[in-house]
Design a protein around this motif. Sequence first.
Motif, PDB file in Angstrom:
ATOM      1  N   ASN A 196       0.861  -1.183   0.000  1.00 53.73           N
ATOM      2  CA  ASN A 196       0.000   0.000   0.000  1.00 53.73           C
ATOM      3  C   ASN A 196       0.899   1.235   0.000  1.00 53.73           C
ATOM      4  O   ASN A 196       1.552   1.538   1.000  1.00 53.73           O
ATOM      5  CB  ASN A 196      -0.910  -0.010   1.233  1.00 53.73           C
ATOM      6  CG  ASN A 196      -1.915   1.137   1.208  1.00 53.73           C
ATOM      7  OD1 ASN A 196      -1.614   2.243   0.780  1.00 53.73           O
ATOM      8  ND2 ASN A 196      -3.117   0.864   1.675  1.00 53.73           N
ATOM      9  N   ASP A 223      -4.914   9.603  -4.260  1.00 51.35           N
ATOM     10  CA  ASP A 223      -6.007   8.902  -4.924  1.00 51.35           C
ATOM     11  C   ASP A 223      -6.243   7.628  -4.115  1.00 51.35           C
ATOM     12  O   ASP A 223      -5.545   6.625  -4.285  1.00 51.35           O
ATOM     13  CB  ASP A 223      -5.634   8.564  -6.365  1.00 51.35           C
ATOM     14  CG  ASP A 223      -6.749   7.826  -7.103  1.00 51.35           C
ATOM     15  OD1 ASP A 223      -7.748   7.443  -6.454  1.00 51.35           O
ATOM     16  OD2 ASP A 223      -6.619   7.610  -8.321  1.00 51.35           O
ATOM     17  N   SER A 225      -8.370   5.432  -4.183  1.00 57.62           N
ATOM     18  CA  SER A 225      -8.894   4.254  -4.881  1.00 57.62           C
ATOM     19  C   SER A 225      -7.788   3.365  -5.439  1.00 57.62           C
ATOM     20  O   SER A 225      -8.078   2.308  -6.005  1.00 57.62           O
ATOM     21  CB  SER A 225      -9.821   4.695  -6.015  1.00 57.62           C
ATOM     22  OG  SER A 225      -9.083   5.373  -7.036  1.00 57.62           O
ATOM     23  N   PRO A 227      -5.128   0.605  -6.066  1.00 55.35           N
ATOM     24  CA  PRO A 227      -4.849  -0.717  -5.509  1.00 55.35           C
ATOM     25  C   PRO A 227      -3.402  -0.800  -5.042  1.00 55.35           C
ATOM     26  O   PRO A 227      -2.607   0.126  -5.256  1.00 55.35           O
ATOM     27  CB  PRO A 227      -5.105  -1.655  -6.696  1.00 55.35           C
ATOM     28  CG  PRO A 227      -4.793  -0.810  -7.900  1.00 55.35           C
ATOM     29  CD  PRO A 227      -5.210   0.593  -7.536  1.00 55.35           C
TER      30      PRO A 227
END
Length: 361
Positions: A196, A223, A225, A227
């Motif tokens: 992450n 951002d 969102s 992945p």
Amino acid sequence: MHKRLLDNLRTAVVMLDSELRVRYLNPAAEMLLATSAVRAVGQTLPEYFYDDADARAALEQCIEDEHPFTRREARLSVAPGYEVTVDYSVSPINEPGQPLCLLLELQALDRLLRITREEALLHAHQATRALVRGVAHEIKNPLGGIRGAAQLLERALPDPELTEYTKVIIDEADRLRNVADRMLGPRKPPQFRPVNVHECLEHVRQLLLAEHPVGVAIWRDYDISLPDVVADRDQLIQVLLNLIRNATQALLESATENARIIMRTRVLRQFTIGALRHRLVLRVDVIDNGPGIDPEVQETLFYPMVSGRAAGTGLGLSIAQSIISQHHGLIECESVPGETIFSILLPMEQPDEVEKENVAL
């Protein structure tokens, strides 16, 4: 039929009348020039198109002489903060019974120039790293002998005060060995796992706030969102820490008013790094509002022993570039007075998928 063909061309096409008013532009031209046909048709060719003093004269001369011409790598400021680089050709069209028109064909070069620049940067970095690693190995080989000889000499000296000189030899040999180790870069290959990136950025942010609690504001523009990216977490943190720490030190050394750093994350789709295209690419920007980097230094900023700061060692950015290169990515830098942007570009797929996808292409 002709209009339908022009509408489906990927080359930008603009038609001008003899007064240099826009009569037609295809969808590719609308995208390139950041405008719409409804807004542009009937209007005089925008002033930004005259990239230098001779551009308008060349168009008027083309109308007068009916002689085509081509301009290379013209810079067009089509919107605030948005510039494009194009090659364009101008051809007069004089059909019987019809007024003279000019046909402009524009070819965008930004992507091609960026790919060429990135490939050159990657090749130069690889060649430089190979040279530096060879030099570092050659430095380390005699250092062990020098240090060992100094230790033996220290034991044999009759006067304890003379050991001060052997201690200098040993300390300097150790210092050179440490420099050589840093020049060699990371010894372990990356341990790729889903990471992450925002957790890494927050970890680095906390470290920097602990080191410099006042003086520099660190803003976040994430951002959320995104992945996970496949990377080595420790090495990614090392790169982020190097970039953000460099920005912090540059701001503090220059005593910049309202000093700030922005950490920004975005995803890029169907993006090319060097010569390889990737479905998804993570872009992490480290932006500061400091004095900027000397243009003469920017071209060699990622070379070993080159630094934009008086107190810099010139190894941090080279090592960071080497780490990101092992991740099949790249670090870029853009700098003007008041804004410096270091961008990390990382493919978001597995490293072996990069090879398979581009072999298939």
